[in-house]
Each structure stands twice: as C-alpha cells, then as structure tokens.
Design a protein around this motif. Structure first.
Motif, PDB file in Angstrom:
ATOM      1  N   ALA A 239      18.927   1.865 -20.696  1.00  0.00           N
ATOM      2  CA  ALA A 239      20.035   0.874 -20.336  1.00  0.00           C
ATOM      3  C   ALA A 239      19.307  -0.604 -20.265  1.00  0.00           C
ATOM      4  O   ALA A 239      20.091  -1.455 -20.622  1.00  0.00           O
ATOM      5  CB  ALA A 239      20.492   1.168 -18.952  1.00  0.00           C
ATOM      6  N   GLY A 240      18.194  -0.457 -19.582  1.00  0.00           N
ATOM      7  CA  GLY A 240      17.471  -1.817 -19.598  1.00  0.00           C
ATOM      8  C   GLY A 240      17.150  -2.571 -21.089  1.00  0.00           C
ATOM      9  O   GLY A 240      17.196  -3.813 -21.164  1.00  0.00           O
TER      10      GLY A 240
ATOM     11  N   ILE B 198      13.336 -12.095 -16.068  1.00  0.00           N
ATOM     12  CA  ILE B 198      14.551 -11.656 -16.049  1.00  0.00           C
ATOM     13  C   ILE B 198      14.622 -10.046 -15.896  1.00  0.00           C
ATOM     14  O   ILE B 198      15.312  -9.579 -15.157  1.00  0.00           O
ATOM     15  CB  ILE B 198      15.582 -12.259 -17.210  1.00  0.00           C
ATOM     16  CG1 ILE B 198      15.436 -13.748 -17.270  1.00  0.00           C
ATOM     17  CG2 ILE B 198      16.884 -11.584 -17.169  1.00  0.00           C
ATOM     18  CD1 ILE B 198      16.145 -14.200 -18.559  1.00  0.00           C
ATOM     19  N   ILE B 199      13.882  -9.431 -16.770  1.00  0.00           N
ATOM     20  CA  ILE B 199      13.844  -8.005 -16.628  1.00  0.00           C
ATOM     21  C   ILE B 199      13.355  -7.680 -15.130  1.00  0.00           C
ATOM     22  O   ILE B 199      13.979  -6.581 -14.750  1.00  0.00           O
ATOM     23  CB  ILE B 199      12.670  -7.731 -17.647  1.00  0.00           C
ATOM     24  CG1 ILE B 199      13.256  -7.863 -19.103  1.00  0.00           C
ATOM     25  CG2 ILE B 199      12.331  -5.940 -17.462  1.00  0.00           C
ATOM     26  CD1 ILE B 199      14.395  -6.797 -19.515  1.00  0.00           C
ATOM     27  N   GLY B 200      12.337  -8.256 -14.431  1.00  0.00           N
ATOM     28  CA  GLY B 200      11.877  -7.993 -13.108  1.00  0.00           C
ATOM     29  C   GLY B 200      13.104  -7.892 -12.254  1.00  0.00           C
ATOM     30  O   GLY B 200      13.133  -7.145 -11.353  1.00  0.00           O
TER      31      GLY B 200
ATOM     32  N   ALA C 143      14.895  -4.863 -10.115  1.00  0.00           N
ATOM     33  CA  ALA C 143      14.496  -4.778  -8.708  1.00  0.00           C
ATOM     34  C   ALA C 143      15.604  -3.831  -7.892  1.00  0.00           C
ATOM     35  O   ALA C 143      15.003  -3.345  -6.963  1.00  0.00           O
ATOM     36  CB  ALA C 143      14.737  -6.177  -8.079  1.00  0.00           C
ATOM     37  N   GLY C 144      16.802  -3.778  -8.457  1.00  0.00           N
ATOM     38  CA  GLY C 144      17.673  -2.675  -7.632  1.00  0.00           C
ATOM     39  C   GLY C 144      18.030  -3.158  -6.333  1.00  0.00           C
ATOM     40  O   GLY C 144      17.326  -2.801  -5.342  1.00  0.00           O
TER      41      GLY C 144
ATOM     42  N   ASN D  11      18.161  -1.052 -10.959  1.00  0.00           N
ATOM     43  CA  ASN D  11      17.581   0.291 -10.742  1.00  0.00           C
ATOM     44  C   ASN D  11      17.822   0.860  -9.311  1.00  0.00           C
ATOM     45  O   ASN D  11      17.095   0.159  -8.451  1.00  0.00           O
ATOM     46  CB  ASN D  11      16.127   0.211 -11.344  1.00  0.00           C
ATOM     47  CG  ASN D  11      15.767   1.796 -11.249  1.00  0.00           C
ATOM     48  OD1 ASN D  11      16.522   2.710 -11.491  1.00  0.00           O
ATOM     49  ND2 ASN D  11      14.308   1.937 -11.389  1.00  0.00           N
ATOM     50  N   LEU D  12      18.249   2.171  -9.369  1.00  0.00           N
ATOM     51  CA  LEU D  12      18.090   2.676  -7.956  1.00  0.00           C
ATOM     52  C   LEU D  12      17.598   4.208  -8.076  1.00  0.00           C
ATOM     53  O   LEU D  12      18.257   5.215  -8.345  1.00  0.00           O
ATOM     54  CB  LEU D  12      19.578   3.182  -7.427  1.00  0.00           C
ATOM     55  CG  LEU D  12      20.752   1.789  -7.029  1.00  0.00           C
ATOM     56  CD1 LEU D  12      22.029   2.321  -6.665  1.00  0.00           C
ATOM     57  CD2 LEU D  12      19.747   1.083  -6.219  1.00  0.00           C
ATOM     58  N   PRO D  13      16.076   4.048  -8.018  1.00  0.00           N
ATOM     59  CA  PRO D  13      15.393   5.270  -8.441  1.00  0.00           C
ATOM     60  C   PRO D  13      15.523   6.464  -7.659  1.00  0.00           C
ATOM     61  O   PRO D  13      15.781   6.308  -6.276  1.00  0.00           O
ATOM     62  CB  PRO D  13      14.005   4.709  -8.311  1.00  0.00           C
ATOM     63  CG  PRO D  13      14.013   3.628  -7.271  1.00  0.00           C
ATOM     64  CD  PRO D  13      15.443   2.951  -7.455  1.00  0.00           C
TER      65      PRO D  13
END
Length: 328
Positions: free
Chosen positions: A98-99, A174-176, A180-181, A252-254
């Motif tokens: 998704a990323g 931006i990716i970071g 980060a979630g 992201n919600l790991p």
C-alpha cells in the motif's frame, strides 16, 4: 438452493447477542470519552474550545473507532482465508505494498487528490495480497510459523524498493510520515474517507459464513456450493481496501490484526460471525489506549500510536510463536 451451512445457526445467533457484549461496549465508550478529553489544548477554558473540540477531538476519536475496528477485522479475515493465526496486513507485506502504491501515485501525479492516493494504495495492496496468496497456494510450507516469516520477508523487499524510490526522488521524509501511524493530523475534512471501512465491515458480516467455508479449503467449499475462487477474491479486495484506506489516512498500525483475532479466538473460539463484534471492540480499545498513552506520556508532545502498538504487538507475536511451538 442455499446450503444450510451458509446461514447462521441458532447457537451462533445466540452467541452473537451475548449480554457480555454490552459490557464491552460500555468499556470502549469510557475509553472513547477519555480520548475526547485528553490533549494539550484547553478545550474547556479556551474561547474557541468548543470549535476545536469539533474540528480535532471528535474526528480523531471517530478515526480511532474506524481504523481500529477495520484493521482488526482485516487481520481476522486474512487469518481465516489462510488458516494461519500469524498473518495480518503487517506480516504479509500488504501494508508495504500500500505504501508503494501511495508513493507511485505521488510520483506520477503532482499533488494528487486524497481519493486518487487511496486508489493507488488500494490497488497496490490488492496486488501484494494476491501475490502472497498465490505464493501460499503454490509452495507447500510444512510449518505455519514459516508463513508470517515469508510474508515479512516479502514486505521487507517491497519496503526496500519504496525506500529507494523515495530516496532518489527526495520523498523519504514523506514516507516516514505516512508510515508513522499517528492520529495527530486527523481533523475534520481529512478523515471522512475512513467511513469506507465501515461499509467493508458490513460486507464482511454479511458474507461471514461464506468466508468461513472458503477458509476450510477449495474442496470443502465447492462441495457445499461456495465459489472458492470468488470468495478468495472478495476477501482479498476487502483486505486491500481496508489496508489502503487506513494507510493513507492514518498510517501503519502494526500487529493490530494479529493481536486482536488471536485474543478473541482464545476466549471465544473461531466462530467468525459471532466474533466480529468482539474483534471490532477490542481493536478499538487497543488503538484508543495506545493513542491516549501516546498523547500523555511526553505531553505536550505526542508519541506515534504505531510505536506503542508495535512494541505491544511484537511482544504478543513472540508469545504466540512460543505458544504454537510448545503445541508442536
């Protein structure tokens, strides 16, 4: 003619309306009320407190409900279709795909709209999930413990490609932020697309019995009149849409989809339909608690909810692996 297996039995219907569910709803309601009053900004004393409450606190709390329930439910569906308790979007590479899709849209289209970004993330998540399922169907893995390891490896490869592309295009920061979630930036006008996952929840509930039968394998599903390939495709679409939407809006919600279904199944068994409300409630509760801790632990700053959730999820993941190993 509809097979009787596709309809909820009286026993499952009774379990669905468990009186204890009301207690769970009450506990979650208390947590959500605590979320509404937790924060640095003085909602009660400031002149624009009521306005800020509507702009930030209410949308954030609604986002906690939708994202928490959705990702927990996505993990449950993925575990059901693979018959493996250790898989969920984080351990199968779906989130990383998704990323990658999100970054591709950002690179190809200057200043893309939110729906376009979601479309890219959902499409890439769908492709990634199908790749994972195709791998499982073609490679005989003797141990269920190997499956999440393979998924994590595939996710790491995709994540590395995403990081490289971000690095060469000066998009690494931006990716970071995306991964980060965090619910910090959630406010009115930026979270409404999350309501899509509420529709996904309704669809999962309606087809719960068919998904359960599909999870038993192609031969059994075919014998009772369920189109196995169609249900696998539908399940993949539901997982991809959920992961893509949540990744774009929240990040992201790991391990959420790993923790929640395992805890619920250990207490209540594996009845998908009757477990869905509990899975949603527990997903909401865990995300809300982690978010409140993130807001309070180093106030006035915030710790991303993914950091706290990742630590908790990693510990639970290891404990589940050890438990499975002791069982042989």
């Amino acid at each position: 003619m509809t097979s009787p297996l596709l309809a909820p039995t009286p026993r499952s219907s009774a379990r669905l309306f468990d009186p204890k569910l009301l207690l769970g709803v009450l506990v979650v309601a208390v947590l959500l009320a605590l979320s509404l009053v937790t924060g640095v900004y003085d909602i009660a004393g400031a002149d624009d407190g009521a306005q800020m409450f509507q702009i930030t606190r209410v949308p954030r709390t609604i986002a906690l409900v939708l994202a928490g329930a959705a990702m927990a439910m996505a993990g449950l569906v993925m575990q059901l279709l693979t018959q493996n308790r250790f898989v969920e979007p984080t351990t199968t590479g779906t989130t990383e795909w998704a990323g990658l899709g999100l970054l591709a849209v950002m690179l190809l289209v200057p200043q893309p709209s939110l729906p376009l970004r979601m479309a890219g993330a959902v499409l890439a998540a769908f492709v990634g999930t199908m790749v994972f399922f195709a791998f499982l169907r073609r490679v005989a893995l003797k141990s269920s413990l190997i499956v999440p390891i393979v998924g994590i490896m595939l996710g790491a490869v995709v994540g590395a490609i995403t990081t490289y592309l971000a690095l060469v295009t000066n998009s690494l920061q931006i990716i970071g932020v995306w991964f980060a979630g965090s619910f910090t930036s959630v406010m009115r006008g930026q979270y409404e697309m999350l309501w899509i996952v509420a529709l996904i929840g309704v669809i999962v509930f309606l087809v719960a019995d068919r998904l359960t039968i599909a999870g038993l394998g192609e031969e059994i599903a075919t014998n009772v009149g369920v189109n196995y390939n169609r249900m696998i495709l539908l399940g993949t679409v539901l997982i991809a849409v959920t992961t893509g939407v949540v990744t774009v809006v929240v990040g992201n919600l790991p391990f959420l989809g790993l923790i929640v279904p395992n805890i619920v199944s250990m207490v209540r068994g594996d009845d998908l339909r009757s477990n869905l409300p509990w899975v949603c409630l527990l997903g909401i509760a865990i995300v809300t608690v982690c978010d409140i801790i993130g807001r309070a632990i180093i106030m006035p700053f915030e710790v991303p909810v993914s950091l706290i959730l990742g630590v908790v999820g990693a510990v639970v993941f290891v404990l589940l692996l050890l438990r499975q190993r002791r069982r042989g």
